[in-house]
Design a protein around this motif. Structure first.
Motif, mmCIF file in Angstrom:
data_model
loop_
_atom_site.group_PDB
_atom_site.id
_atom_site.type_symbol
_atom_site.label_atom_id
_atom_site.label_comp_id
_atom_site.label_asym_id
_atom_site.label_seq_id
_atom_site.Cartn_x
_atom_site.Cartn_y
_atom_site.Cartn_z
ATOM 1 N N ASP A 186 0.846 -1.182 0.000
ATOM 2 C CA ASP A 186 0.000 0.000 0.000
ATOM 3 C C ASP A 186 0.890 1.244 0.000
ATOM 4 O OD1 ASP A 186 0.886 0.350 2.640
ATOM 5 O OD2 ASP A 186 -0.910 -0.583 3.487
ATOM 6 N N ALA A 187 0.282 2.417 0.166
ATOM 7 C CA ALA A 187 1.019 3.675 0.058
ATOM 8 C C ALA A 187 2.041 3.847 1.162
ATOM 9 C CB ALA A 187 0.038 4.848 0.066
ATOM 10 N N ASN A 188 1.888 3.137 2.279
ATOM 11 C CA ASN A 188 2.816 3.246 3.400
ATOM 12 C C ASN A 188 3.784 2.075 3.480
ATOM 13 O OD1 ASN A 188 1.546 5.670 4.340
ATOM 14 N ND2 ASN A 188 -0.106 4.394 5.158
ATOM 15 N N ASP A 189 3.884 1.319 2.386
ATOM 16 C CA ASP A 189 4.723 0.123 2.338
ATOM 17 C C ASP A 189 4.189 -0.982 3.239
ATOM 18 O OD1 ASP A 189 6.473 0.625 0.349
ATOM 19 O OD2 ASP A 189 8.203 1.044 1.606
ATOM 20 N N GLY A 190 2.916 -0.890 3.613
ATOM 21 C CA GLY A 190 2.288 -2.007 4.294
ATOM 22 C C GLY A 190 2.069 -3.145 3.309
ATOM 23 N N LEU A 191 2.189 -4.369 3.775
ATOM 24 C CA LEU A 191 2.128 -5.539 2.908
ATOM 25 C C LEU A 191 0.777 -6.223 3.070
ATOM 26 C CD1 LEU A 191 3.735 -7.351 0.958
ATOM 27 C CD2 LEU A 191 4.489 -8.657 2.957
ATOM 28 N N SER A 195 -4.765 -14.702 0.450
ATOM 29 C CA SER A 195 -4.631 -16.161 0.554
ATOM 30 C C SER A 195 -6.003 -16.795 0.509
ATOM 31 C CB SER A 195 -3.923 -16.534 1.860
ATOM 32 O OG SER A 195 -4.774 -16.286 2.969
ATOM 33 N N GLU A 196 -6.008 -18.117 0.511
ATOM 34 C CA GLU A 196 -7.266 -18.839 0.515
ATOM 35 C C GLU A 196 -7.986 -18.700 1.859
ATOM 36 O OE1 GLU A 196 -6.229 -22.800 -0.463
ATOM 37 O OE2 GLU A 196 -5.985 -22.405 -2.617
ATOM 38 N N ARG A 197 -7.249 -18.403 2.923
ATOM 39 C CA ARG A 197 -7.844 -18.232 4.252
ATOM 40 C C ARG A 197 -8.408 -16.835 4.466
ATOM 41 N NH1 ARG A 197 -2.842 -19.756 7.782
ATOM 42 N NH2 ARG A 197 -3.957 -18.319 9.177
ATOM 43 N N GLY A 198 -8.088 -15.926 3.595
ATOM 44 C CA GLY A 198 -8.549 -14.553 3.745
ATOM 45 C C GLY A 198 -7.460 -13.576 3.371
ATOM 46 N N MET A 199 -7.481 -12.425 4.029
ATOM 47 C CA MET A 199 -6.532 -11.377 3.687
ATOM 48 C C MET A 199 -5.960 -10.802 4.988
ATOM 49 S SD MET A 199 -7.193 -8.177 1.126
ATOM 50 C CE MET A 199 -8.657 -7.682 2.028
ATOM 51 N N GLN A 200 -4.629 -10.564 4.968
ATOM 52 C CA GLN A 200 -3.963 -10.036 6.140
ATOM 53 C C GLN A 200 -3.139 -8.814 5.749
ATOM 54 O OE1 GLN A 200 -0.843 -12.410 8.028
ATOM 55 N NE2 GLN A 200 -1.597 -11.806 10.051
ATOM 56 N N GLN A 201 -3.191 -7.786 6.609
ATOM 57 C CA GLN A 201 -2.394 -6.583 6.396
ATOM 58 C C GLN A 201 -1.266 -6.547 7.418
ATOM 59 O OE1 GLN A 201 -4.289 -2.908 7.389
ATOM 60 N NE2 GLN A 201 -2.796 -1.625 6.334
ATOM 61 N N LEU A 202 -0.043 -6.383 6.890
ATOM 62 C CA LEU A 202 1.131 -6.239 7.733
ATOM 63 C C LEU A 202 1.658 -4.822 7.608
ATOM 64 C CD1 LEU A 202 3.039 -9.546 6.839
ATOM 65 C CD2 LEU A 202 1.294 -9.195 8.596
ATOM 66 N N GLY A 203 2.170 -4.284 8.711
ATOM 67 C CA GLY A 203 2.765 -2.966 8.674
ATOM 68 C C GLY A 203 4.118 -2.991 7.999
ATOM 69 N N PRO A 204 4.738 -1.816 7.789
ATOM 70 C CA PRO A 204 6.079 -1.791 7.175
ATOM 71 C C PRO A 204 7.095 -2.605 7.962
ATOM 72 C CG PRO A 204 5.110 0.406 7.209
ATOM 73 C CD PRO A 204 4.212 -0.458 8.028
ATOM 74 N N ASP A 205 6.852 -2.770 9.275
ATOM 75 C CA ASP A 205 7.739 -3.593 10.101
ATOM 76 C C ASP A 205 7.283 -5.043 10.166
ATOM 77 O OD1 ASP A 205 5.419 -3.200 11.478
ATOM 78 O OD2 ASP A 205 6.355 -2.460 13.319
ATOM 79 N N LEU A 206 6.340 -5.409 9.295
ATOM 80 C CA LEU A 206 5.782 -6.765 9.191
ATOM 81 C C LEU A 206 4.969 -7.166 10.421
ATOM 82 C CD1 LEU A 206 8.725 -8.717 7.486
ATOM 83 C CD2 LEU A 206 6.775 -7.531 6.438
ATOM 84 N N ARG A 207 4.590 -6.209 11.257
ATOM 85 C CA ARG A 207 3.724 -6.517 12.397
ATOM 86 C C ARG A 207 2.281 -6.629 11.899
ATOM 87 N NH1 ARG A 207 1.058 -3.177 16.303
ATOM 88 N NH2 ARG A 207 1.978 -1.364 15.268
ATOM 89 N N PRO A 208 1.543 -7.692 12.263
ATOM 90 C CA PRO A 208 0.164 -7.824 11.792
ATOM 91 C C PRO A 208 -0.700 -6.665 12.284
ATOM 92 C CG PRO A 208 0.968 -9.897 12.682
ATOM 93 C CD PRO A 208 1.978 -8.863 13.050
ATOM 94 N N LEU A 209 -1.406 -6.051 11.368
ATOM 95 C CA LEU A 209 -2.302 -4.950 11.708
ATOM 96 C C LEU A 209 -3.764 -5.347 11.636
ATOM 97 C CD1 LEU A 209 -0.637 -1.948 9.815
ATOM 98 C CD2 LEU A 209 -0.377 -2.597 12.211
ATOM 99 N N ARG A 210 -4.106 -6.159 10.677
ATOM 100 C CA ARG A 210 -5.516 -6.453 10.455
ATOM 101 C C ARG A 210 -5.639 -7.766 9.685
ATOM 102 N NH1 ARG A 210 -9.936 -2.694 9.721
ATOM 103 N NH2 ARG A 210 -8.453 -1.066 10.253
ATOM 104 N N THR A 211 -6.611 -8.558 10.084
ATOM 105 C CA THR A 211 -6.859 -9.830 9.409
ATOM 106 C C THR A 211 -8.318 -9.890 9.003
ATOM 107 O OG1 THR A 211 -5.151 -10.970 10.671
ATOM 108 C CG2 THR A 211 -6.824 -12.334 9.608
#
Length: 912
Positions: A186-191, A195-211
């Motif tokens: 995304d615009a903030n380098d969030g990843l 996947s088949e289980r759903g979608m996960q958002q990781l922060g720029p430091d790869l810390r999980p933010l939202r599932t």
């Protein structure tokens, strides 16, 4: 909303079946599925095809390197534009033959190409390639803001390529992360991991933010194209559709399955967040969870938590219908509820002075726990049997009790004071308390209020929407007030609170479902729904989620929206919003459609517009995207519209649409002029007809008056004067028959003199009746006749001299001039003892002048200075007559030198 378009800025597309749409600089590139590329720029189009070096095969990707070279990847390989022709990159250039699905333009100006046999990169300054990584399973890459590239393989593994060193290292994902089918930044380098289980958002430091558990995921498994728009939103196309992701203002945390229904949240002083759930059946997860600052989850053995509070020392109290639990760091202790409180839902908790725990149980009442000892009502019988909906202990050690029906009790030491609607408590059921220091806020089912002095003052929102079902209330150290209500979170800034008058409306900012707020807080049993953690974040709980927001780092949209007028509709047809738009004649009602390029939260975009030529000020449209106008006339108009995004940032310049409404024949200027002229002519003719009618009526009345005056004059002469004259002769005859020394001679002579005087006055009146009509004779002739008659009676000579051409005088002017002339002649006849009287009447363009001059004895100096003779009003009357018509009257006389009376009036006032 998406709208199908067959042309771009008026230029038709080469094919209705595009395979690619890409913006490069100020140009829009459109590739056709069966070959060819079109470039739309500045209102013009350039089509490239077979004749320009491009094969008739599908184009997959277009981009531009730093040296302005445009590269194109397709099913037959890689191409670059040189001048106006396309050159194919051959194997001799270092790139193997085959399809090129994707490539990346690196910040240093080189190009990174993903092929089926490895990773290739251009040699700086050339269009030749070298092999970087001979790994055949690399599918694609995504460029990060730091210049490194995330590579994905067909095995869904992620690695990081460093262009500075050509090193490739694996990217470790957090434990438990799903195996991604595709990744995007995304615009903030969030990843984002799809996947088949759903979608996960990781922060720029790869810390999980939202599932987002399945089915909340991208519309498809494969991501074909990506776009990060200027507002920081992410757009993806998959094999099944288009996905849109924008940065959320509210962040939710992942909870165990089936944990929803009655969630509560409280922050401890050590940074932990405690989450409870009141539901205590086997179908729901009701254990109590603790989240540390790193997001790690732990549980304790307390289930079905229905009330929580934080003590002044930072420890946390939690409870259910059977026990209360004190958690201080890693240590915990529990106390069962006493018999007089056990068996019903725990309603509220608060920690007062000395660490005393106040407990309210639904249907039971209020009690306290002090050093392990329970006491009903805390030793206050008035509090024991009334269950409080909410409890709060303020910084001064006072304990507050909230009840249904806008009722509050406050315990200060051993004194209990009660508040209700008479004290300003108008919030319905009192659900929550809050505040810093001496400030106290209350929230209820029907509103929010603040304690000011000894009264509560209600707070209203300036947007007109209610602040209701407020089960959570936090005042931050920055002076902001945050509420958790039925519609989401509400922020009231410190400046707005300071500027608001008591009882007045305040500006608020709302965070609802558009910001990621899911569910609603419980209000029947107001669970702890809003708390502030040690790091400043605000945590909230609803029936379906737990989340947080950082008040100091709220996601804002600084990009001003670009307004756009999309079309104009009349009752007959729809017109495109094009320059020089001309509407048919007799168009009076129309609708103008507009929108704005504000993609983050378009539901909150606001508009204002005006129509130059009709509107003098801007009209506020809110979220409406249409403007309606009625009863428009022909002419030139210019429509302008401005837009503001969800954070109130207004567009810098309005979108405009100028149009012209053609006039019909009856709306043209010459037609209106002709109608106006016809109306004026008709009015003038009516005026002339009315004037002739009135003139004839006045003339008739004058004729009737003249005839009546002649009849009266004849009657006066033939009857009255003749009879009086005969009576004089008979009396004179009688006098001669009397002796000469008869004393009656003197009396008879006096009577005869009086009778003769009556005859003389009668003749004067008769003469006046004969010559005074203004419409019978001219002014000079009237004066001549009057003077001649007086001259015969008075025995003096009267002459009239007229200079200039006689002109028609205004009726009032002639009447007053004649009256003044007659008065002057009469005065000369009676008082001057003159031999001659001269009347001069002068007509000139500038003036009308009348002069009456006699050679008599003149006036005494006393009379001249006084302006009148004692007991006589003739001179005053002449002056008043002259003043009525705006004339100047002068009287020049000296004893023994005669008298001259002059009447002077300007020609503009005198003549018709």
């Amino acid at each position: 909303r998406f709208q199908r378009t067959l042309d771009i800025a008026g230029n038709p597309r080469a094919s209705p079946d595009p395979s690619l749409v890409q913006a490069i600089g100020e140009a829009l590139w459109v590739a056709d599925r069966f070959g060819g590329v079109s470039v739309f720029e500045h209102g013009k189009v350039r089509h490239y095809g077979l004749a320009d070096g491009l094969p008739q095969r599908t184009v997959f990707y277009v981009d531009q390197t730093r040296d302005a070279t445009v590269w194109l990847g397709g099913s037959t390989g890689l191409f670059y534009r040189q001048g106006e022709r396309w050159q194919h990159v051959e194997p001799d250039d270092g790139l193997p033959a085959g399809r090129v699905q994707r490539f990346t333009a690196l910040p240093d100006g080189t190009l990174l190409v993903y092929t089926g046999v490895g990773l290739y990169r251009t040699i700086p300054g050339t269009r030749r390639f070298r092999l970087v990584l001979g790994q055949a399973d690399i599918e694609s890459g995504v460029l990060r803001r730091d210049g490194k590239v995330l590579l994905t393989t067909v095995q869904h593994l992620i690695s990081v390529y460093d262009p500075a060193t050509d090193a490739v290292t694996p990217l470790p994902l957090p434990a438990g992360s799903p195996i991604p089918l595709a990744i995007e930044l995304d615009a903030n380098d969030g990843l984002w991991l799809n996947s088949e289980r759903g979608m996960q958002q990781l922060g720029p430091d790869l810390r999980p933010l939202r599932t987002f558990a399945s089915p909340y995921r991208f519309s498809g498994a494969l991501i074909y194209a990506t776009l990060i728009d200027r507002e920081g939103n992410s757009w993806y196309t998959t094999e099944k559709g288009v996905d849109f992701i924008r940065p959320a203002r509210l962040n939710t945390v992942s909870l165990p399955g089936r944990m929803f229904g009655g969630l509560s949240v409280v922050a401890a002083g050590d940074g932990k967040i405690w989450i409870g759930n009141t539901v205590n059946t086997d179908n729901y997860y009701d254990a109590t969870i603790a989240l540390d600052s790193a997001g790690r989850r732990s549980t304790i053995g307390l289930h079905g938590v229905s009330a929580t509070t934080r003590a002044p020392d930072g420890s946390v109290w939690l409870g259910n219908g059977n026990e209360v639990w004190h958690q201080q760091g890693e240590r915990s202790r529990r106390w069962p509820l006493p018999a007089f409180l056990r068996g019903r839902w725990l309603q509220a908790l608060a920690v007062g002075a000395g660490g005393r725990l106040w407990v309210s149980v639904a249907g039971r009442g209020v009690g306290t726990l002090t050093d392990g000892v329970w006491a009903p009502g805390g030793g206050h019988p008035a509090l024991a049997d009334s269950p409080a909906v909410s409890l709060h202990a303020d910084a001064r050690g006072r304990v507050w009790f909230g009840y249904p029906g806008s009722r509050i009790a406050m315990l200060d030491g051993d004194t209990i004071r009660r508040f209700d609607g008479r004290d300003g408590v108008e919030v319905g059921n009192v659900l929550s308390f809050g505040g810093l220091g001496d400030r106290l806020w209350i929230g209820g089912s029907a509103g929010v209020a603040r304690l000011q002095g000894q009264r509560f003052t209600r707070v209203k929102a300036a947007d007109g929407l209610p602040l209701h079902s407020v089960s959570g209330l936090v005042e931050t150290a920055a002076g902001e007030l945050w509420l958790q209500g039925a519609d989401g979170l509400v922020r009231i800034g410190a400046a707005a609170l300071a500027a608001a008058a008591p009882g007045g409306a305040v500006e608020v900012e709302r965070f609802d479902y558009l910001d990621g707020h899911e569910g609603a807080p419980a209000d029947v049993r107001p669970l702890a729904s809003l708390t502030q953690a040690a790091d400043g974040r605000l945590w909230y709980a609803t029936t379906g989620s737990v989340g947080w927001i950082d008040p100091g780092r709220i996601v804002r949209n600084p990009v001003a929206p670009t307004p756009l007028v999309t079309g104009l509709k009349t009752g007959q047809r729809t017109f495109p919003a094009s320059p020089g738009l001309r509407l048919p004649e007799q168009t009076d009602n129309l609708q103008i459609d507009f929108t704005a390029a504000a993609l983050s939260i378009p539901e909150r975009v606001k508009f204002r517009y005006r129509l130059e030529g009709l509107d003098s000020t801007w009209r506020e449209a809110g979220g409406m995207r249409q403007a309606y106008y009625t009863n428009l006339g022909p002419g030139d108009y210019r429509f302008e519209v401005l837009a503001a995004n969800e954070d109130g940032v207004w567009s810098r310049a309005p979108a405009t649409l100028a149009f012209h409404i053609s006039p019909s024949i009856t709306q043209t200027s010459w037609f209106k002029f002709a109608c106006g002229a016809a109306v004026l002519v008709l009015l003038y003719l009516l005026y002339l007809a009315r004037l002739a009618q009135m003139t004839a009526r006045i003339a008739e009345r004058h004729r009737e008056r003249a005839l009546e005056r002649d009849r009266i004059a004849r009657t006066l002469h033939d009857t009255f004067l003749q009879s009086v004259q005969a009576l004089i002769l008979r009396v004179d005859l009688i006098k001669h028959k009397l002796p000469d020394d008869s004393p009656a001679h003197g009396q008879i002579d006096a009577a005869l003199d009086t009778a003769q005087h009556v005859v003389d006055e009668g003749r004067e009146q008769m003469l006046d009746l004969r010559v005074s009509d203004a419409h019978q004779i001219e002014l000079g002739e009237a004066l001549r006749e009057f003077g001649s008659a007086l001259a015969v009676q008075g025995g003096f000579a009267c002459t009239l001299t007229v200079t200039g051409t006689p002109r028609r005088l205004r009726a009032a002017v002639r009447a007053e001039a004649l009256a003044i002339g007659k008065e002057a002649l009469t005065n000369a006849a009676r008082h001057a003892c003159c031999a001659a009287v001269a009347v001069e009447l002068g007509y000139s363009v500038k003036h009308l002048r009348l002069t009456v001059r006699d050679d008599g004895k003149g006036m005494d100096d006393i009379v001249v200075r006084a302006g009148r003779r004692p007991g006589h009003w003739g001179l005053d009357g002449m002056r008043e007559r002259a003043l009525r018509v705006g004339a100047v009257l002068t009287v020049d006389s000296h004893a023994g030198a005669g008298c001259t009376v002059t009447f002077t009036l300007s020609g503009r006032k005198a003549y018709d």
